[in-house]
Design a protein around this motif. Structure first.
Motif, short mmCIF file in Angstrom:
data_model
loop_
_atom_site.label_atom_id
_atom_site.label_comp_id
_atom_site.label_asym_id
_atom_site.label_seq_id
_atom_site.Cartn_x
_atom_site.Cartn_y
_atom_site.Cartn_z
N HIS A 1 -7.87 -0.98 -5.60
CA HIS A 1 -6.52 -0.47 -5.86
C HIS A 1 -5.96 0.33 -4.70
N ASP A 2 -6.79 1.08 -3.99
CA ASP A 2 -6.30 1.98 -2.95
C ASP A 2 -6.53 1.44 -1.55
N LEU A 3 -6.76 0.14 -1.43
CA LEU A 3 -7.04 -0.46 -0.13
C LEU A 3 -6.08 -1.61 0.12
N VAL A 4 -5.88 -1.92 1.40
CA VAL A 4 -4.98 -3.00 1.78
C VAL A 4 -5.70 -4.34 1.63
N THR A 5 -5.14 -5.22 0.84
CA THR A 5 -5.69 -6.57 0.67
C THR A 5 -4.62 -7.65 0.82
N ALA A 6 -3.34 -7.26 0.90
CA ALA A 6 -2.22 -8.22 1.04
C ALA A 6 -2.28 -9.25 -0.08
N THR A 7 -2.33 -10.55 0.25
CA THR A 7 -2.38 -11.59 -0.77
C THR A 7 -3.80 -11.94 -1.18
N PHE A 8 -4.79 -11.29 -0.60
CA PHE A 8 -6.18 -11.52 -0.95
C PHE A 8 -6.59 -10.59 -2.09
N VAL A 9 -7.64 -10.96 -2.79
CA VAL A 9 -8.19 -10.11 -3.83
C VAL A 9 -9.28 -9.21 -3.26
N ASN A 10 -10.13 -9.76 -2.42
CA ASN A 10 -11.27 -9.04 -1.86
C ASN A 10 -10.90 -8.45 -0.50
N ARG A 11 -11.17 -7.18 -0.32
CA ARG A 11 -10.81 -6.51 0.95
C ARG A 11 -11.59 -7.10 2.12
N ASN A 12 -12.84 -7.51 1.90
CA ASN A 12 -13.64 -8.06 3.00
C ASN A 12 -13.07 -9.39 3.48
N HIS A 13 -12.56 -10.18 2.55
CA HIS A 13 -11.95 -11.45 2.95
C HIS A 13 -10.69 -11.21 3.79
N PHE A 14 -9.87 -10.26 3.35
CA PHE A 14 -8.66 -9.97 4.11
C PHE A 14 -9.01 -9.36 5.47
N ALA A 15 -10.06 -8.54 5.52
CA ALA A 15 -10.47 -7.96 6.80
C ALA A 15 -10.93 -9.04 7.76
N GLN B 1 0.82 -1.20 0.00
CA GLN B 1 0.00 0.00 0.00
C GLN B 1 0.87 1.27 0.00
N PHE B 2 1.87 1.32 0.87
CA PHE B 2 2.62 2.56 1.03
C PHE B 2 3.81 2.67 0.07
N SER B 3 4.17 1.56 -0.57
CA SER B 3 5.25 1.64 -1.55
C SER B 3 4.76 2.02 -2.93
N GLY B 4 3.44 2.01 -3.12
CA GLY B 4 2.88 2.35 -4.42
C GLY B 4 2.95 1.24 -5.44
N GLU B 5 3.24 -0.01 -4.99
CA GLU B 5 3.35 -1.12 -5.92
C GLU B 5 2.02 -1.45 -6.59
N ASN B 6 0.95 -1.43 -5.79
CA ASN B 6 -0.39 -1.71 -6.29
C ASN B 6 -0.45 -3.08 -6.99
N THR B 7 0.13 -4.09 -6.33
CA THR B 7 0.18 -5.43 -6.90
C THR B 7 -0.26 -6.45 -5.86
N ILE B 8 -0.50 -7.67 -6.33
CA ILE B 8 -0.76 -8.82 -5.47
C ILE B 8 0.21 -9.91 -5.90
N LEU B 9 1.22 -10.16 -5.09
CA LEU B 9 2.22 -11.17 -5.41
C LEU B 9 2.85 -10.91 -6.77
N GLY B 10 3.13 -9.64 -7.06
CA GLY B 10 3.76 -9.27 -8.32
C GLY B 10 2.81 -9.04 -9.47
N MET B 11 1.54 -9.39 -9.31
CA MET B 11 0.55 -9.19 -10.37
C MET B 11 -0.19 -7.87 -10.12
N PRO B 12 -0.45 -7.09 -11.17
CA PRO B 12 -1.19 -5.83 -10.99
C PRO B 12 -2.56 -6.07 -10.40
N LYS B 13 -2.94 -5.25 -9.45
CA LYS B 13 -4.25 -5.38 -8.83
C LYS B 13 -5.34 -5.09 -9.85
N TRP B 14 -6.42 -5.85 -9.78
CA TRP B 14 -7.56 -5.61 -10.67
C TRP B 14 -8.80 -5.21 -9.87
N ALA B 15 -8.64 -5.03 -8.56
CA ALA B 15 -9.75 -4.58 -7.72
C ALA B 15 -9.18 -3.97 -6.44
#
Length: 289
Positions: free
Chosen positions: A189-203, A173-187
């Protein structure tokens, strides 16, 4: 009286712990290939547990499933009903129970075949396998949790792994990578999801990890004060003596809580808050709970 199993049973215990710590890594385990990998891994863990039970000098303690007979029957009924929906309705009397699209497809294609209640029996079987994965994890948690030592190690392992995922999510989030395990995020974008795709699942995941850390902090803070007077307990808490012994868990809890809040998931934060409230109600807020 709780008696921990021999250390030799670790060859059956630690692969299951590794499964739980690895599960969030492949996109939260929500992809078919990841789910298949976890299901096979769980099958191996169940076989290892059974082998540990067979060996007379190297078996973990076992808990009775009798208190869970009611929930077990409800889960079994749901799984049975899901499996029945995947079966072909070969009898003419049962054909009207099938999904209407089966009839429409047969008329449009001019084909004949037995319909089923499920529109996509293959996908329904995949979902059943995922439910069985959850049930298997719960069963092993119940059995291995009969030992306080092993349950404590499990909670610590989950807390460390969850803290690592939360730290990774904050770095992305703070490095500006905007990726998931090296893959560009597709959902999200401005929220923390770590290795998850869905923010609610990670929460939801970070909320459970925060509860693990809360349990570890509770033990470090209040367990040494279980037999102390209330004045001594208050003095040591205010002086920071107890908190100093758990500074690492405090730091990790702050990382996990920050990641949870930055998901901006109202449901995830609310469920975590309910879990924290339930935790303090069950423990009584202190070491004597």
């Amino acid at each position: 009286m709780d008696r921990p199993p021999p250390l030799r049973a670790g060859w059956a215990f630690w692969p299951w712990v590794a499964l739980l710590t690895f599960a969030p890594l492949p996109l939260g385990g929500a992809r078919p290939w990841a789910a298949s990998l976890l299901e096979g891994w769980l099958g191996l863990c169940l076989m290892l547990w059974a082998a540990a039970r067979i060996r007379p000098l190297d078996h973990p303690p076992q808990r009775s499933l009798r208190p869970l007979l009611g929930p077990f029957l409800l889960v079994a009924a749901a799984l049975l009903w899901g499996w029945l929906q995947t079966l072909p309705l070969s009898l003419p009397r049962l054909a009207p129970l099938g999904h209407p699209l089966w009839t429409e497809a047969a008329e449009a294609l001019g084909a004949s075949g037995a319909p089923s209640i499920a529109l996509h029996p293959g996908a329904a079987r995949e979902e059943l396998a995922r439910y069985l994965l959850d049930a298997g994890v719960f069963f092993l948690a119940l059995q291995w949790g009969a030992s306080r030592r092993r349950s404590s190690r499990l909670i610590a392992a989950l807390a460390l792994a969850g803290g690592g995922y939360a730290l990774y999510g904050l770095w992305v989030q703070f490095s500006g990578e905007n990726t998931i395990l090296g893959m560009p995020k597709w959902a999200y974008h401005d929220l923390v999801t770590a290795t998850f795709v869905n923010r609610n699942h990670f929460a939801a995941y970070t909320g459970l990890i925060f509860l693990c850390l809360l349990a570890l902090l509770h033990r470090r803070l209040f367990a040494p004060l279980a037999h102390a007077t209330w004045r001594e307990t208050l003095r040591r808490l205010l002086s920071g003596e107890a908190a100093a012994r758990a500074w690492g868990w405090w730091l990790l809890a702050s990382v996990v809580l920050t990641a949870l809040l930055l998901t901006q998931s109202r449901g995830g934060v609310l469920s975590a808050g309910c879990g924290v409230l339930s935790f303090f109600l069950l423990t009584g807020g202190g070491g004597r709970g």
